[in-house]
Design a protein around this motif. Structure first.
Motif, PDB file in Angstrom:
ATOM      1  N   THR A 157       0.690  -1.147   0.074  1.00  0.00           N
ATOM      2  CA  THR A 157      -0.018  -0.105   0.037  1.00  0.00           C
ATOM      3  C   THR A 157       0.848   1.427   0.014  1.00  0.00           C
ATOM      4  OG1 THR A 157      -1.928   0.962   1.223  1.00  0.00           O
ATOM      5  CG2 THR A 157      -0.162   0.554   2.449  1.00  0.00           C
ATOM      6  N   THR A 158       0.079   2.272  -0.397  1.00  0.00           N
ATOM      7  CA  THR A 158       0.839   3.711  -0.290  1.00  0.00           C
ATOM      8  C   THR A 158       1.615   4.216   0.704  1.00  0.00           C
ATOM      9  OG1 THR A 158      -1.223   4.383  -1.736  1.00  0.00           O
ATOM     10  CG2 THR A 158       0.230   6.149  -1.187  1.00  0.00           C
ATOM     11  N   THR A 159       0.850   4.008   2.107  1.00  0.00           N
ATOM     12  CA  THR A 159       1.358   4.354   3.208  1.00  0.00           C
ATOM     13  C   THR A 159       2.937   3.678   3.539  1.00  0.00           C
ATOM     14  OG1 THR A 159      -0.423   5.325   4.273  1.00  0.00           O
ATOM     15  CG2 THR A 159       1.310   4.339   5.697  1.00  0.00           C
ATOM     16  N   ASN A 191      -6.899   0.997  -5.447  1.00  0.00           N
ATOM     17  CA  ASN A 191      -7.223   2.082  -4.635  1.00  0.00           C
ATOM     18  C   ASN A 191      -8.477   2.762  -5.270  1.00  0.00           C
ATOM     19  OD1 ASN A 191      -4.487   1.381  -4.241  1.00  0.00           O
ATOM     20  ND2 ASN A 191      -3.928   3.174  -3.643  1.00  0.00           N
ATOM     21  N   GLY A 222      -6.552  11.478  -4.123  1.00  0.00           N
ATOM     22  CA  GLY A 222      -5.538  10.819  -4.800  1.00  0.00           C
ATOM     23  C   GLY A 222      -6.243   9.392  -5.405  1.00  0.00           C
ATOM     24  N   CYS A 224      -7.451   6.766  -4.115  1.00  0.00           N
ATOM     25  CA  CYS A 224      -8.689   6.144  -3.156  1.00  0.00           C
ATOM     26  C   CYS A 224      -9.670   7.358  -3.258  1.00  0.00           C
ATOM     27  CB  CYS A 224      -7.933   5.998  -1.598  1.00  0.00           C
ATOM     28  SG  CYS A 224      -6.829   4.760  -1.788  1.00  0.00           S
ATOM     29  N   GLU A 243      -8.479  19.172  -0.107  1.00  0.00           N
ATOM     30  CA  GLU A 243      -6.969  18.775  -0.826  1.00  0.00           C
ATOM     31  C   GLU A 243      -5.960  19.711  -0.522  1.00  0.00           C
ATOM     32  OE1 GLU A 243      -4.726  17.317  -2.073  1.00  0.00           O
ATOM     33  OE2 GLU A 243      -5.673  15.421  -2.678  1.00  0.00           O
ATOM     34  N   ARG A 248      -4.214  18.211  -7.847  1.00  0.00           N
ATOM     35  CA  ARG A 248      -5.337  17.158  -7.313  1.00  0.00           C
ATOM     36  C   ARG A 248      -6.806  18.091  -7.251  1.00  0.00           C
ATOM     37  NH1 ARG A 248      -3.042  12.350  -5.389  1.00  0.00           N
ATOM     38  NH2 ARG A 248      -1.863  11.578  -7.195  1.00  0.00           N
ATOM     39  N   ASP A 278      -2.167  11.184   5.379  1.00  0.00           N
ATOM     40  CA  ASP A 278      -1.591  12.105   6.341  1.00  0.00           C
ATOM     41  C   ASP A 278      -2.367  11.926   7.651  1.00  0.00           C
ATOM     42  OD1 ASP A 278      -0.484  14.415   6.939  1.00  0.00           O
ATOM     43  OD2 ASP A 278      -1.490  15.655   5.719  1.00  0.00           O
ATOM     44  N   SER A 299     -10.296   5.831   5.734  1.00  0.00           N
ATOM     45  CA  SER A 299     -10.066   4.847   4.853  1.00  0.00           C
ATOM     46  C   SER A 299      -8.821   4.822   4.263  1.00  0.00           C
ATOM     47  CB  SER A 299     -11.140   4.673   3.625  1.00  0.00           C
ATOM     48  OG  SER A 299     -11.188   3.184   3.233  1.00  0.00           O
ATOM     49  N   HIS A 301      -4.741   4.401   5.488  1.00  0.00           N
ATOM     50  CA  HIS A 301      -4.037   3.293   6.106  1.00  0.00           C
ATOM     51  C   HIS A 301      -3.946   3.332   7.613  1.00  0.00           C
ATOM     52  CE1 HIS A 301      -1.755  -0.403   6.006  1.00  0.00           C
ATOM     53  NE2 HIS A 301      -0.902   0.156   6.950  1.00  0.00           N
ATOM     54  N   ASN A 346     -13.345   0.307   5.549  1.00  0.00           N
ATOM     55  CA  ASN A 346     -13.756  -0.757   4.456  1.00  0.00           C
ATOM     56  C   ASN A 346     -13.216  -2.342   5.129  1.00  0.00           C
ATOM     57  OD1 ASN A 346     -11.130  -0.101   3.877  1.00  0.00           O
ATOM     58  ND2 ASN A 346     -11.095  -0.620   1.810  1.00  0.00           N
TER      59      ASN A 346
HETATM   60  N1  LIG Z   1      -8.920   1.510   2.412  1.00  0.00           N
HETATM   61  C1  LIG Z   1      -8.192   1.011   1.649  1.00  0.00           C
HETATM   62  O1  LIG Z   1      -8.354  -0.266   1.358  1.00  0.00           O
HETATM   63  C2  LIG Z   1      -6.785   1.286   0.963  1.00  0.00           C
HETATM   64  C3  LIG Z   1      -6.637   0.836  -0.194  1.00  0.00           C
HETATM   65  C4  LIG Z   1      -5.476   1.453  -0.757  1.00  0.00           C
HETATM   66  C5  LIG Z   1      -4.789   2.549   0.131  1.00  0.00           C
HETATM   67  N2  LIG Z   1      -5.353   2.937   1.232  1.00  0.00           N
HETATM   68  C6  LIG Z   1      -4.385   4.235   1.794  1.00  0.00           C
HETATM   69  O2  LIG Z   1      -5.178   5.293   1.336  1.00  0.00           O
HETATM   70  C7  LIG Z   1      -4.533   6.364   1.702  1.00  0.00           C
HETATM   71  C8  LIG Z   1      -4.274   7.308   0.324  1.00  0.00           C
HETATM   72  O3  LIG Z   1      -3.911   6.295  -0.835  1.00  0.00           O
HETATM   73  P1  LIG Z   1      -3.934   7.071  -2.144  1.00  0.00           P
HETATM   74  O4  LIG Z   1      -3.103   5.719  -2.921  1.00  0.00           O
HETATM   75  O5  LIG Z   1      -5.174   7.575  -2.508  1.00  0.00           O
HETATM   76  O6  LIG Z   1      -2.733   8.180  -2.003  1.00  0.00           O
HETATM   77  P2  LIG Z   1      -2.411   9.135  -2.798  1.00  0.00           P
HETATM   78  O7  LIG Z   1      -1.123   9.652  -2.613  1.00  0.00           O
HETATM   79  O8  LIG Z   1      -2.537   8.987  -4.343  1.00  0.00           O
HETATM   80  O9  LIG Z   1      -3.601  10.379  -2.526  1.00  0.00           O
HETATM   81  C9  LIG Z   1      -3.618  11.085  -1.257  1.00  0.00           C
HETATM   82  C10 LIG Z   1      -3.946  12.435  -1.490  1.00  0.00           C
HETATM   83  O10 LIG Z   1      -4.146  13.046  -0.150  1.00  0.00           O
HETATM   84  C11 LIG Z   1      -3.860  14.523  -0.391  1.00  0.00           C
HETATM   85  N3  LIG Z   1      -3.600  14.953   1.151  1.00  0.00           N
HETATM   86  C12 LIG Z   1      -2.448  14.635   1.796  1.00  0.00           C
HETATM   87  N4  LIG Z   1      -2.615  15.527   3.076  1.00  0.00           N
HETATM   88  C13 LIG Z   1      -3.926  16.082   2.927  1.00  0.00           C
HETATM   89  C14 LIG Z   1      -4.629  16.951   3.694  1.00  0.00           C
HETATM   90  N5  LIG Z   1      -4.327  17.188   5.182  1.00  0.00           N
HETATM   91  N6  LIG Z   1      -5.774  17.109   3.467  1.00  0.00           N
HETATM   92  C15 LIG Z   1      -6.582  16.866   2.357  1.00  0.00           C
HETATM   93  N7  LIG Z   1      -5.626  16.219   1.423  1.00  0.00           N
HETATM   94  C16 LIG Z   1      -4.642  15.805   1.730  1.00  0.00           C
HETATM   95  C17 LIG Z   1      -2.580  14.451  -1.218  1.00  0.00           C
HETATM   96  O11 LIG Z   1      -2.362  15.551  -1.775  1.00  0.00           O
HETATM   97  C18 LIG Z   1      -3.069  13.360  -2.237  1.00  0.00           C
HETATM   98  O12 LIG Z   1      -3.697  13.829  -3.354  1.00  0.00           O
HETATM   99  C19 LIG Z   1      -3.152   5.854   1.928  1.00  0.00           C
HETATM  100  O13 LIG Z   1      -2.825   5.712   3.395  1.00  0.00           O
HETATM  101  C20 LIG Z   1      -3.151   4.327   1.597  1.00  0.00           C
HETATM  102  O14 LIG Z   1      -2.135   3.268   2.118  1.00  0.00           O
HETATM  103  C21 LIG Z   1      -6.260   2.436   1.769  1.00  0.00           C
END
Ligand SMILES: NC(=O)c1ccc[n+]([C@@H]2O[C@H](COP(=O)([O-])OP(=O)(O)OC[C@H]3O[C@@H](n4cnc5c(N)ncnc54)[C@H](O)[C@@H]3O)[C@@H](O)[C@H]2O)c1
Length: 424
Positions: A157-159, A191, A222, A224, A243, A248, A278, A299, A301, A346
């Protein structure tokens, strides 16, 4: 081999195994790409004798991944990558029916969670598999003696990828890790479409709210966030995006969503969903201006996106009103509802991604493990992308499984596209 056989297991109730097995078989039906890879693995045994410790969400789909790796010859041990995401019947079946040592109990406390990670590391892994980088972090900080035996790892995953990249930057990552998350066939489907559908599924199962007509605030646009915003709109919500990235945010506007700072959105939202990776995206100043009845869920990580200590500090008390729903009563009488203790909703209140989505991730995972076993010794100690051939193989197999074909470049087109002198 002996290492695996000596290992103990820790699951909630072995008696749940038969239910778990039926559900694992149900998921298998919807994972055609992994099935094709499993068939080849059974024949070729590319992972013969390789010890793998996998720290992943213990779900029906993960069970199918573990079985595929096992059928490729690997000795696999599984532990949970989140204290709330374990499906206890699946953990039981992995142990009872598939003889895969598993350490995972839904709702385990912090100490048990880490003791399970340590138990999985007793396997002395040659390959690590992570979803959030807790396994690699534990190795680097507490089990450094294991490092010389490790060929490499994968990260889902991203995190986790962000954590690993900062380890590599600081020179502390001591083996190569392949970032599954960055494969096109992972983040596009997982995602976006997986998190999009399953996050709303979790919120609906937890609350039974009608989404149509509500103001849904999606923090983070992003991969997700795009998926969640798209699906919330599909259910009839008025979707607001927050955002920190101007590009974005612009994309969200062009996709037809309202964009505003959280300070403004906090006053309007009925449901808030954080997906940023974040911390403290929803915090004291926002809780103070929310409407009574606001529902908040995460949702992303880690459970740090919502500042829960701040919410507790503002509250007179809390009570459980439904499974996965805690009602916080603020000093002025307003009530705010936190879902799933701020953990991935989820997984905490639904079943995570549908099997068809995990099929993509786990096809990338199994082919990347094969790649690491073949090439890990020559790879630099940093985060590597999934090789493009693997990504394309997964996409091709998926299309094939859906009965869809694509065109191939003609010789003339290849020459045209590859030559700077053409097209003038
Ligand atoms: N729930 C799940 O099943 C699942 C699946 C995949 C990823 N994830 C997790 O979801 C999170 C996001 O993943 P992603 O792939 O969308 O990442 P991403 O890097 O594509 O998107 C994250 C977005 O959040 C924005 N952001 C950062 N800080 C912010 C803030 N304070 N306010 C508003 N926006 C802010 C960033 O600018 C970026 O556009 C990660 O923690 C990832 O590990 C969860």
């Amino acid at each position: 081999m002996a290492t695996t056989e000596r290992l103990a297991c820790d699951v909630k109730d072995p008696g749940l195994a038969s239910k778990g097995k039926t559900r694992i078989e149900w998921a298998e039906q919807w994972m055609p790409v992994l099935r094709l890879i499993r068939k080849r693995f059974e024949k070729e045994r590319p992972l013969e004798g390789v010890r793998i410790s996998a720290c992943l969400h213990v779900t029906t789909e993960t069970a199918n991944l573990a079985i595929t790796l096992r059928d490729g010859g690997a000795k696999v041990v599984v532990c949970a990558s989140n204290p709330l995401s374990t499906q206890d019947d699946v953990a039981a079946s992995l142990v009872q029916d598939y003889h895969i040592p598993t350490f995972a109990i839904k709702g385990e406390d912090h100490d048990t969670y880490y003791s399970h990670i340590l138990a999985a590391l007793e396997h002395n892994p040659q390959v690590t598999m992570d979803d959030g980088a807790d396994l690699v972090t534990t190795i680097l900080t507490k089990q450094a003696a294991l490092i010389p035996g490790i060929i490499g790892g994968t990260e889902e995953t991203t995190t986790g990828v962000i954590r690993l990249r900062s380890m590599a930057k600081d020179g502390v990552l001591k083996f190569p890790v392949v970032a599954i998350n960055d494969a096109d066939t992972k983040h596009l489907l997982d995602n976006r479409y997986g998190t999009g559908q399953s996050t709303l599924d979790g919120i609906i199962r937890a609350t039974n709210l009608l989404i149509a007509g509500l103001h849904v605030v999606v923090a983070g646009y992003g991969w997700c966030g795009r998926g969640v915003a798209m699906r919330a709109r599909g259910l009839g919500a008025d979707v607001i995006v927050t955002e920190v990235s101007p590009t974005r945010a612009l994309e969200a506007v062009m996709d037809g969503f309202r964009v505003m700072p959280m300070a403004d959105a906090a006053k309007i939202g009925d449901i808030f969903i954080t997906l940023t990776g974040d911390k403290a995206v929803l915090r004291e100043e926002h809780f103070k201006s929310m409407k009574s009845g606001a529902v908040i869920a995460n949702s992303g990580h880690f459970n740090v996106e919502i500042d829960i200590p701040a919410l507790e500090g503002l509250s007179l008390g809390k009570r459980q009103t439904r499974d996965s729903v805690e009602e916080y009563t603020l000093r002025d009488g307003r009530r705010v509802y936190l879902l799933g203790e701020g953990r991935l909703i989820n997984l905490a209140a639904a079943e995570g991604h549908p099997a068809a989505v995990m099929d993509m991730s786990f096809a990338n995972q199994s082919l990347s493990v094969e790649y690491i076993v073949k090439n890990g010794k020559t790879l630099e100690h940093k985060v590597h992308p999934v090789p493009a051939e693997i990504d394309q193989t997964v996409a091709r197999l998926k299309l094939e499984s859906m009965g869809m074909g694509i065109d191939t470049l003609t010789q003339e087109q290849e020459t045209y596209l590859n030559s700077w002198s053409e097209g003038t």
